[in-house]
Each structure stands twice: as C-alpha cells, then as structure tokens.
Design a protein around this motif. Structure first.
Motif, PDB file in Angstrom:
ATOM      1  N   GLU A  32       0.848  -1.332  -0.200  1.00 16.77           N
ATOM      2  CA  GLU A  32      -0.047  -0.052  -0.157  1.00 16.77           C
ATOM      3  C   GLU A  32       0.938   1.117   0.230  1.00 16.77           C
ATOM      4  O   GLU A  32       1.595   1.569   0.877  1.00 16.77           O
ATOM      5  CB  GLU A  32      -0.952   0.126   1.145  1.00 16.77           C
ATOM      6  N   PHE A  80      -4.281  -5.060  -7.195  1.00 25.08           N
ATOM      7  CA  PHE A  80      -5.419  -4.953  -6.495  1.00 25.08           C
ATOM      8  C   PHE A  80      -6.717  -4.497  -7.101  1.00 25.08           C
ATOM      9  O   PHE A  80      -6.691  -3.421  -7.714  1.00 25.08           O
ATOM     10  CB  PHE A  80      -5.342  -4.384  -4.985  1.00 25.08           C
ATOM     11  N   GLN A  81      -7.578  -5.026  -7.070  1.00 29.33           N
ATOM     12  CA  GLN A  81      -9.129  -4.840  -7.764  1.00 29.33           C
ATOM     13  C   GLN A  81     -10.176  -4.744  -6.553  1.00 29.33           C
ATOM     14  O   GLN A  81     -10.568  -3.643  -6.215  1.00 29.33           O
ATOM     15  CB  GLN A  81      -9.568  -5.890  -8.619  1.00 29.33           C
ATOM     16  N   THR A  82     -10.384  -5.809  -5.877  1.00 30.30           N
ATOM     17  CA  THR A  82     -11.283  -5.628  -4.759  1.00 30.30           C
ATOM     18  C   THR A  82     -11.180  -6.727  -3.530  1.00 30.30           C
ATOM     19  O   THR A  82     -10.497  -7.814  -3.774  1.00 30.30           O
ATOM     20  CB  THR A  82     -12.907  -5.767  -5.145  1.00 30.30           C
ATOM     21  N   MET A  83     -11.613  -6.569  -2.418  1.00 29.83           N
ATOM     22  CA  MET A  83     -11.392  -7.668  -1.259  1.00 29.83           C
ATOM     23  C   MET A  83     -12.607  -8.363  -1.376  1.00 29.83           C
ATOM     24  O   MET A  83     -13.678  -7.964  -1.367  1.00 29.83           O
ATOM     25  CB  MET A  83     -11.265  -6.789   0.145  1.00 29.83           C
ATOM     26  N   VAL A  84     -12.504  -9.715  -1.269  1.00 30.67           N
ATOM     27  CA  VAL A  84     -13.462 -10.838  -1.597  1.00 30.67           C
ATOM     28  C   VAL A  84     -13.648 -11.418  -0.130  1.00 30.67           C
ATOM     29  O   VAL A  84     -14.673 -11.347   0.479  1.00 30.67           O
ATOM     30  CB  VAL A  84     -13.084 -11.793  -2.591  1.00 30.67           C
ATOM     31  N   THR A  85     -12.552 -11.757   0.581  1.00 33.13           N
ATOM     32  CA  THR A  85     -12.688 -11.980   2.010  1.00 33.13           C
ATOM     33  C   THR A  85     -11.592 -11.528   2.635  1.00 33.13           C
ATOM     34  O   THR A  85     -10.214 -11.360   2.428  1.00 33.13           O
ATOM     35  CB  THR A  85     -12.401 -13.528   2.000  1.00 33.13           C
ATOM     36  N   ASP A  88     -13.337  -4.932   4.835  1.00 30.57           N
ATOM     37  CA  ASP A  88     -13.591  -3.962   3.891  1.00 30.57           C
ATOM     38  C   ASP A  88     -12.624  -2.776   3.397  1.00 30.57           C
ATOM     39  O   ASP A  88     -12.407  -2.445   2.437  1.00 30.57           O
ATOM     40  CB  ASP A  88     -15.088  -3.652   3.767  1.00 30.57           C
ATOM     41  N   LYS A  90      -9.504  -2.223   4.103  1.00 31.08           N
ATOM     42  CA  LYS A  90      -8.184  -2.538   3.489  1.00 31.08           C
ATOM     43  C   LYS A  90      -7.991  -2.707   1.932  1.00 31.08           C
ATOM     44  O   LYS A  90      -8.651  -3.218   1.426  1.00 31.08           O
ATOM     45  CB  LYS A  90      -7.654  -3.939   4.229  1.00 31.08           C
ATOM     46  N   ARG A  91      -7.073  -1.859   1.627  1.00 38.19           N
ATOM     47  CA  ARG A  91      -7.099  -1.831   0.129  1.00 38.19           C
ATOM     48  C   ARG A  91      -5.475  -2.092  -0.177  1.00 38.19           C
ATOM     49  O   ARG A  91      -4.870  -1.195   0.161  1.00 38.19           O
ATOM     50  CB  ARG A  91      -7.413  -0.511  -0.389  1.00 38.19           C
ATOM     51  N   HIS A  93      -2.339  -1.899  -2.956  1.00 35.25           N
ATOM     52  CA  HIS A  93      -2.194  -1.374  -4.501  1.00 35.25           C
ATOM     53  C   HIS A  93      -1.810  -2.399  -5.314  1.00 35.25           C
ATOM     54  O   HIS A  93      -2.323  -2.699  -6.663  1.00 35.25           O
ATOM     55  CB  HIS A  93      -1.152  -0.190  -4.566  1.00 35.25           C
TER      56      HIS A  93
END
Length: 143
Positions: A32, A80-85, A88, A90-91, A93
């Motif tokens: 990140e 990174f595109q999206t959090m699946v598990t 929410d 946390k992103r 890069h």
C-alpha cells in the motif's frame, strides 16, 4: 488508523531466520503506497514530490540487480481490484510473489550495502505492507 507494517518486528524476523535456509522460498508481498513518498531529510530524492508508487519503482530499479544476482525472480504479480474475504477497509495497491533459490539468497540480498541504500526508497514509498514466507508447493488445477 490501524497498525501498519513496513519492516519486520524482531520476533517475526527471528522466526524467519529460524526456518530452514537451504530450500526454495516464496515471499508474498502486499503493498500500500503513500500518496506522497516520505524520504529522510537530506536524502537525494527528498523534496522531489514523488508519489509512493514512484518511490517504489525507484526501489525496484535500484534493488533489482541485487535481487537477480542472488537468484530471485518474480513468479506472480498483480494489481489489487477488490477485497473478497477480508476487512472491507483494507486496500492494497499491488502484490507479487518473489521466489528465491533459498533463504540464504534473501539474507545475502538484504545484507548487501547497495541494497541497504536502495531499501530507503521502499520505506519512503509504503504506508503499509505485508511480507510472508511460504514453502513453494505444486501448481495446477486442484486446490
């Protein structure tokens, strides 16, 4: 803000050092970036207005020759595109898996004086990261 991690804790680094050093390893990296890189005052890149991503690119450029010399390769890389598990909020890069012929190669890299200069760019670049060691397994169609 939640805890952020840039460098290993002494206990985590000791656990890493206690594992076998003579077998191949995979290192999962989750990154990140800072919006603005944060270099120490007086560093050659301080005040250039670099983004965290740009500072990490500099880290890659300056550490890459050492990484390759010790036998390191990137076996997977992604954005990174999206959090699946997971949380929410946390992103990440970017992420990648670096492969080393053995843990000794990793230690050789981080002890190299040129690497120690290059790693300042990594620290300036990141607001948070994860670095996890895995024993490589077989790839294929099954879980």
């Amino acid at each position: 803000m939640a805890d952020s991690y840039i460098d290993p804790s002494p206990a985590n680094f000791q656990a890493f050092k206690d594992l076998p050093r003579d077998e191949p390893i995979h290192m999962l990296n989750l990154l990140e970036y800072r919006e603005q890189a944060e270099y120490p005052q007086g560093h050659e890149h301080a005040g250039k207005g670099w983004s965290g991503r740009r500072a990490y690119e500099e880290y890659g450029k300056t550490s890459g020759p050492i990484f390759r010399r010790v036998g390191g390769t990137i076996v997977w890389r992604g954005s990174f595109q999206t959090m699946v598990t997971g949380p929410d909020a946390k992103r990440w890069h970017d992420g990648f898996v670096a492969q080393y012929p053995n843990a000794g190669a990793f230690f050789e890299m981080i002890k190299d004086p040129e690497y120690q200069q290059a790693v300042v760019n990594r620290t300036a670049a990141l607001v948070d990261s994860r670095l996890m060691r895995f024993e490589p397994g077989e790839a294929g169609e099954g879980f």
